[in-house]
Design a protein around this motif. Structure first.
Motif, PDB file in Angstrom:
ATOM      1  N   ALA A 252       3.871   9.998  -0.013  1.00 51.99           N
ATOM      2  CA  ALA A 252       4.495   8.815   0.134  1.00 51.99           C
ATOM      3  C   ALA A 252       3.533   7.622  -0.542  1.00 51.99           C
ATOM      4  O   ALA A 252       4.115   6.506  -0.658  1.00 51.99           O
TER       5      ALA A 252
ATOM      6  N   ILE B  64      10.034  -5.146 -12.641  1.00 50.46           N
ATOM      7  CA  ILE B  64       9.563  -3.987 -11.653  1.00 50.46           C
ATOM      8  C   ILE B  64      10.755  -3.635 -10.830  1.00 50.46           C
ATOM      9  O   ILE B  64      11.383  -4.083 -10.403  1.00 50.46           O
TER      10      ILE B  64
ATOM     11  N   PHE C  27      11.780  -2.176  -4.708  1.00 46.86           N
ATOM     12  CA  PHE C  27      11.402  -1.225  -3.839  1.00 46.86           C
ATOM     13  C   PHE C  27      12.355  -1.013  -2.648  1.00 46.86           C
ATOM     14  O   PHE C  27      12.750  -1.994  -2.129  1.00 46.86           O
TER      15      PHE C  27
ATOM     16  N   ARG D 263       3.449   2.811  14.983  1.00 47.44           N
ATOM     17  CA  ARG D 263       2.396   1.862  15.168  1.00 47.44           C
ATOM     18  C   ARG D 263       2.783   0.652  15.879  1.00 47.44           C
ATOM     19  O   ARG D 263       3.876   0.488  15.542  1.00 47.44           O
TER      20      ARG D 263
ATOM     21  N   ARG E  49       2.274  -2.116  14.516  1.00 44.95           N
ATOM     22  CA  ARG E  49       3.033  -3.067  13.530  1.00 44.95           C
ATOM     23  C   ARG E  49       4.700  -2.719  13.212  1.00 44.95           C
ATOM     24  O   ARG E  49       5.141  -3.378  12.835  1.00 44.95           O
TER      25      ARG E  49
ATOM     26  N   ALA F 114       2.817  -1.073  -9.441  1.00 48.17           N
ATOM     27  CA  ALA F 114       3.512  -1.895  -8.542  1.00 48.17           C
ATOM     28  C   ALA F 114       4.303  -0.970  -7.547  1.00 48.17           C
ATOM     29  O   ALA F 114       4.413  -1.132  -6.410  1.00 48.17           O
ATOM     30  N   LYS F 115       4.754   0.092  -7.822  1.00 42.90           N
ATOM     31  CA  LYS F 115       5.375   1.022  -6.891  1.00 42.90           C
ATOM     32  C   LYS F 115       4.483   1.542  -6.000  1.00 42.90           C
ATOM     33  O   LYS F 115       4.751   1.502  -4.812  1.00 42.90           O
ATOM     34  N   THR F 116       3.041   1.825  -6.252  1.00 44.27           N
ATOM     35  CA  THR F 116       2.318   2.390  -5.544  1.00 44.27           C
ATOM     36  C   THR F 116       1.936   1.231  -4.447  1.00 44.27           C
ATOM     37  O   THR F 116       1.672   1.334  -3.280  1.00 44.27           O
TER      38      THR F 116
ATOM     39  N   MET G 139       3.727  -1.260  -3.568  1.00 44.03           N
ATOM     40  CA  MET G 139       5.053  -1.769  -2.852  1.00 44.03           C
ATOM     41  C   MET G 139       4.958  -0.465  -1.734  1.00 44.03           C
ATOM     42  O   MET G 139       5.511  -0.962  -0.628  1.00 44.03           O
ATOM     43  N   LEU G 140       4.832   0.482  -2.177  1.00 43.86           N
ATOM     44  CA  LEU G 140       5.251   1.557  -1.235  1.00 43.86           C
ATOM     45  C   LEU G 140       3.960   1.435  -0.146  1.00 43.86           C
ATOM     46  O   LEU G 140       4.373   1.762   1.156  1.00 43.86           O
TER      47      LEU G 140
ATOM     48  N   TYR H  24       5.241  -1.435   1.992  1.00 40.68           N
ATOM     49  CA  TYR H  24       6.313  -1.160   2.957  1.00 40.68           C
ATOM     50  C   TYR H  24       5.964   0.005   3.998  1.00 40.68           C
ATOM     51  O   TYR H  24       6.296  -0.361   5.218  1.00 40.68           O
ATOM     52  N   ARG H  25       5.328   0.786   3.571  1.00 37.71           N
ATOM     53  CA  ARG H  25       4.682   1.847   4.693  1.00 37.71           C
ATOM     54  C   ARG H  25       3.766   1.384   5.784  1.00 37.71           C
ATOM     55  O   ARG H  25       3.979   1.472   6.953  1.00 37.71           O
ATOM     56  N   HIS H  26       3.128   0.542   5.452  1.00 35.75           N
ATOM     57  CA  HIS H  26       2.153   0.109   6.325  1.00 35.75           C
ATOM     58  C   HIS H  26       2.171  -1.395   6.900  1.00 35.75           C
ATOM     59  O   HIS H  26       1.420  -1.922   7.317  1.00 35.75           O
TER      60      HIS H  26
END
Lengths: 703, 295
Positions: free
Chosen positions: A58, A81, A84, A211, A213, B205-207, B209-210, B213-215
């Motif tokens: 991920a 960009i 996302f 978590r 958050r 950017a993808k890394t 943004m990922l 988003y994830r954290h």
């Protein structure tokens, strides 16, 4: 109160008062002619290790493959960009040395999954069945009746959940974590003993919990079903400014289940073959996860009481008193520190407990209740180091240690008018150590080699060496090839090694681990940002498969009796269309090779197909439909069960009101009469699966 | 009747006068709208002089010819690093005001060469962070030390002045970004972007943004494109405002006009969907302060 009379091991074997003499103690896959052995293993590290195992799942980065270099000018500010949108294609990581699937919380909510078994059943290459007590998973053409998912390693944030008596992975309502607390599930297929040790023959399932958050406030949820089931849960969590984070969750539920469950095998009983109000399921759970700086504390508790309507082990049919209680708890501390050099190190410790209580009632020939009791506690310690060397190597190394601190394993028959008789009284414990290392070597952009090795030492048998190698080649940014090879093993568990009741079963301390060798090819190809195709082909052979059979003295004993060889593959397609519509398809096929010797034990479907579609409806709701097909399979008696399809439908209202969402799910929406092969502990040869049930879920968030 | 000679002399005088007219020669690196926006800003302030725009010549020889043939009273204004670099290599004798840059380009210490970058003063960033995330206590700075050490330190100082604790994470190469982000995952309440192209570019950017988003670690983006992609909000100079600033610098280089007024107008963008995901509550009046809202 009668005192307990222990049965001495030198007493002549005699028939037990209760017919069948199969007990929960035996089973854990034990007590029958199928092997369940659950290897004892050491769980590997926490999320970090898992993250390593799936190569930065991920957060894998196209940067890792180079691609076109970034423009060294101001246009980087306003170049397009990609937006996302938490694409399902964020995972798996292209360079993970395995075939990986990730299920997110959004998927779980979208399709209305209520248990881990329901989630996994919908995943390419997996199937699930239910015997009105536990949920069982089959994969890669392998499914043994009564195997308590012992060949899959189940982790929660990297912490092993398989218990250390039966090595059971609890996947249904007996599971440790409420489904609403899952952030995502990482499914790593294939042998993973090179990192995790025993258990991980067919793969690793890592649950990543939410978590503080992810909540940032409080959440309350209630559920109700059309047949009178109810459940409720509450979660509070927050990430405080500065980094301290906590989450606390509690939940409980009760489901009356199938109120009239018919089994033709018991048609001549007073209830006419109907188990009436005998499928009650009750559970409660608690979970907490706290993090401050580099220290994280996680603890969980689950307790589940289930009535058994199927009259297993020769118990009296339609006796609601026959029930089992599973209780699982753990406490884990982990300290994880990142050095300025980019290296990470971690030390961790955990304390686990598993309790089981089974009460089995029989009225004939004389009223007796067999009480199985298990209490097991174990302590585990571990340490891990990970380091990047240059831009080519990423190294991980670690060691683990585990030891049982208490094992009480008893089976007692209690008669109304006689002193209780204890048939089994086991206190054998175990200890285990493991050391592992893995190197991911990026030979050049788009070409990665991964090699891992682990050595495990168990009390009682020689050490095990488990290698794994992977070659990952990215042909272009959209296409990845993976060639994988690995060995894995399963150590026999306490139950298989030491269970002895003096009347029908004998221990076999000479049991040895079973082994699997797997070779696999995985191809993943993305067609634009919207469609992804994944295909895999594999071949594996299990040798020394632990099964239970009658020895020369007619005692049931576990032995390394069989071997299995299967060739198979699967194809998965998934995509996203405009306006939030997502779809996925999956097919799998497994072919037993001619030289396999456990055909009569394997009851998995050879062909599976899955289809799912989720789409928004008028911007107010989401509709999700999934259809899961299992091809024909056979029962232990050789009878054929035809192919069958399970269909589930879920409607979600994500914004019913401010902070409130609702979900209505129909499981087995078309009320099909589905059946799975039954294990030898049942009179039935097939077990019909639950009929249609409808659940309403309401969740309110407060922030 | 005027003799032809007088006519010719008058014409030459007028022509000479025209040729001696102060002139701003803008050379954009590309024809994209942002460059046009800067050009428009230059024209707004340099209305009293002649402003010409000439696409960057495709060859070095053509560029050198262009520079050589430019009249003495001309100031060159390359827009973007490509044009600035090319003109620097041509070593013109004319004054140069290089604009629309991420990093300063050109001969250092040369009084006839000025640079106007797009970098925001770190205190502006820090103050906006305080305004949008008033409860945040730590801010992550991801950077390539070889490229942005001074910039990162300046930002760290501004964050401290704003009451935030900076958490610096080095990523000397793109492959180091993942490790650096892991370091920030539980330590930073947010991640501030800086114009460091090793770390912040459309490919990485993808890394980022990922990770965000994830954290649920909000990213403060470099530009509107980042906000659209999922950063919580972004700050950048308004392009016309930047052009006006450059125009003032150009006029000053020509000896016209006073000191250039510092840039003030920002282009601010916010992503409400990112805010919802990050559990960031943005009052309506705060949202109203942003020039662009993505939802």
């Amino acid at each position: 109160m009668h005192s307990v009379t222990a049965l001495r091991s030198d007493e002549p074997h005699r028939s037990r008062p209760v017919a069948g003499a199969c007990r929960r103690l035996c089973a854990a896959g034990a007590c029958r002619r199928v092997g369940t052995a659950v290897p004892r293993s050491r769980v590997r590290a926490p999320v970090r290790l898992c993250r390593t195992a799936v190569a930065w799942l991920a957060i894998a980065t196209p940067v890792a493959f180079g691609g076109s270099t970034d423009p060294a000018d101001e246009r980087a500010l306003f170049s397009d960009i990609p937006v996302f949108a938490a694409s399902r294609f964020e995972q798996p990581a292209a360079d993970a040395p395995a075939d990986v699937t990730v299920i997110t919380a959004a998927d779980i909510e979208r399709f209305g999954y209520r248990t881990l078994a329901e989630v996994l059943r919908a995943v390419r290459g997996f199937s699930a069945s239910y015997d009105y007590n536990y949920s069982y998973l089959g994969t890669r053409g392998f499914a043994l009746t009564g195997d308590y998912n012992t060949r899959l390693l189940l982790l929660l944030d990297g912490h092993r959940l398989n218990d250390n008596v039966y090595d059971q992975a609890l996947l249904g309502q007996e599971g440790v974590l409420d489904i609403a607390l899952i952030d995502r599930i990482e499914i790593v297929r294939g042998p993973s003993s090179s990192l995790y040790g025993s258990n991980a023959l067919f793969g690793v399932i890592n649950i990543v919990s939410r978590r503080g958050r992810d909540v940032q406030g409080a959440t309350v949820r209630v559920e109700a079903s059309g047949r009178g089931g109810t459940a409720a849960g509450a979660t509070v969590g927050q990430r405080l400014p500065g980094g301290t984070e906590y989450l606390i969750a509690v939940g409980a539920g009760r489901d009356p289940g199938e109120k009239r469950l018919y089994f033709s095998e018991f048609a001549d009983t007073p209830s006419g073959g109907f188990a009436l109000d005998a499928d009650t399921d009750r559970w409660r759970r608690a979970f907490t996860r706290v993090r401050h700086a580099d220290l994280e504390i996680t603890a969980g508790f689950s307790q589940r009481l289930k009535s058994l309507p199927t009259a297993p082990f020769g118990t009296t049919f339609n006796d609601k008193r026959t029930q089992t209680l599973d209780e699982r708890s753990f406490l884990r501390l982990a300290y994880n520190h990142a050095l300025d050099s980019g290296a990470h190190w971690e030390v961790r410790g955990s304390f686990d407990e598993y309790r089981f209580a089974g009460d089995y009632y029989q009225d004939a020939p004389t009223p007796v209740v067999t009480r199985d009791r298990v209490v097991s506690r174990w302590l585990a310690l571990g340490a891990e180091w990970s380091q990047r060397l240059g831009s080519e190597h990423r190294l991980v190394a670690g060691l683990e240690w585990e030891r049982d601190v208490l094992t009480n394993f008893t089976s007692t028959d209690t008669h109304a008018d006689a002193a209780p008789i204890r048939y089994a009284d086991i206190h054998n414990g175990s200890a285990h150590q493991g050391v592992y290392a893995q190197d991911e070597w990026r030979l050049r952009d788009g070409l990665l080699v991964s090699f891992g090795l682990r050595y495990d030492r168990y009390r009682g048998f020689p050490g095990e060496v488990s290698p794994r190698a992977a070659l990952v080649y990215q042909l272009d940014p959209e296409t990845t090839f993976k060639l994988l090879y690995g060995h894995a093993f399963r150590a026999p568990n306490l139950n298989e090694l030491h269970y002895f009741d003096g009347s029908s079963s004998r221990a076999n301390p000479k049991l040895r681990p079973e082994h699997v060798r797997t070779a696999e090819l995985v191809v993943a190809r993305r067609f634009g940002p919207l469609v992804q195709v994944t295909a895999n082909l594999y071949r594996y052979r299990i040798t020394g498969l632990i099964t239970q059979d009658e020895n020369q003295e007619d005692f049931l004993t576990f032995g390394n009796n069989a071997q299995v060889a299967i060739v198979g593959g699967s194809l998965g397609l998934e995509g996203q269309l405009a306006r939030g519509l997502v779809w996925k398809l999956g097919v799998s096929r497994d072919v037993p090779r001619a030289d396999w010797a456990a055909r009569d034990l394997i009851v998995a479907a050879r062909v599976q197909a899955k289809a799912a579609l989720a789409a928004p409806v008028r911007e107010l709701a989401h509709l999700a439909v999934e259809a899961l097909y299992d091809g024909p399979r056979h029962t232990l008696a050789g009878q054929r069960i035809g192919g069958q399809t399970l269909t589930n439908v879920t409607i979600t209202l994500p914004a019913l009101a401010d902070g409130v969402k609702a979900r209505l799910s129909a499981y087995n929406a078309f009320d099909r009469r589905l059946a799975v092969p039954a294990g030898p502990e049942f009179e039935q040869t097939v077990l019909t699966q639950p009929r249609r049930s409808v659940w309403l879920n309401l969740e309110a968030s407060f922030q | 009747m005027m003799r032809p000679g007088w006519i010719l002399l008058s014409w030459l005088t007028l022509a000479g006068a025209a040729l001696a007219e102060p002139r701003v020669l803008v050379v954009p690196s590309f024809g994209d709208p942002p460059y046009q926006g800067v050009l428009a800003g230059i024209r707004q302030v340099a209305f009293e002089v002649r402003v010409d725009s000439q696409a960057l010549p495709p060859t070095r020889e053509a560029l050198e010819r262009l520079v050589k043939e430019a009249a003495p009273d001309t100031v060159l204004v390359p827009l973007g690093s490509r044009a600035a670099q090319a003109i620097a290599e041509a070593n013109p004798a004319l004054p140069v005001v290089a604009c629309f840059l991420l990093n300063a380009i050109g001969p250092k210490g040369n009084p006839s060469w000025q640079t106007a970058t797009l970098e925001l003063p770190p205190d502006i960033q820090a103050n906006w962070i305080r305004r949008v995330l008033p409860t945040a206590r730590t801010a992550g700075i991801l950077y390539n030390p070889a490229e942005s050490a001074a910039r990162a330190e300046a930002l760290a100082g501004a964050l401290r002045r704003a009451g935030l604790s900076p958490q610096l994470a080095e990523a000397p190469r793109p492959v180091d970004i993942t490790t650096a982000l892991e370091h920030l995952r539980d330590r930073a309440d947010l991640l501030v972007s800086i114009p460091d192209l090793t770390v912040f570019n459309p490919i990485t950017a993808k890394t980022i943004m990922l990770f965000s988003y994830r954290h649920r670690v909000p990213v403060i983006g470099l530009s509107q494109a980042w906000a659209r992609a999922g950063a919580l909000f972004s700050l950048e100079w308004d392009h016309e405002e930047h052009g006006r600033y450059c125009g003032q610098l150009a006029l000053k280089a020509l000896g016209i006009g006073g000191r250039a007024q510092p840039q003030r107008k920002l282009l601010t963008s916010v992503n409400l969907r990112a805010a919802a995901h990050m559990h960031v509550v943005l009052p309506p009046d705060l949202v109203g302060m942003f020039s662009t809202v993505f939802d």
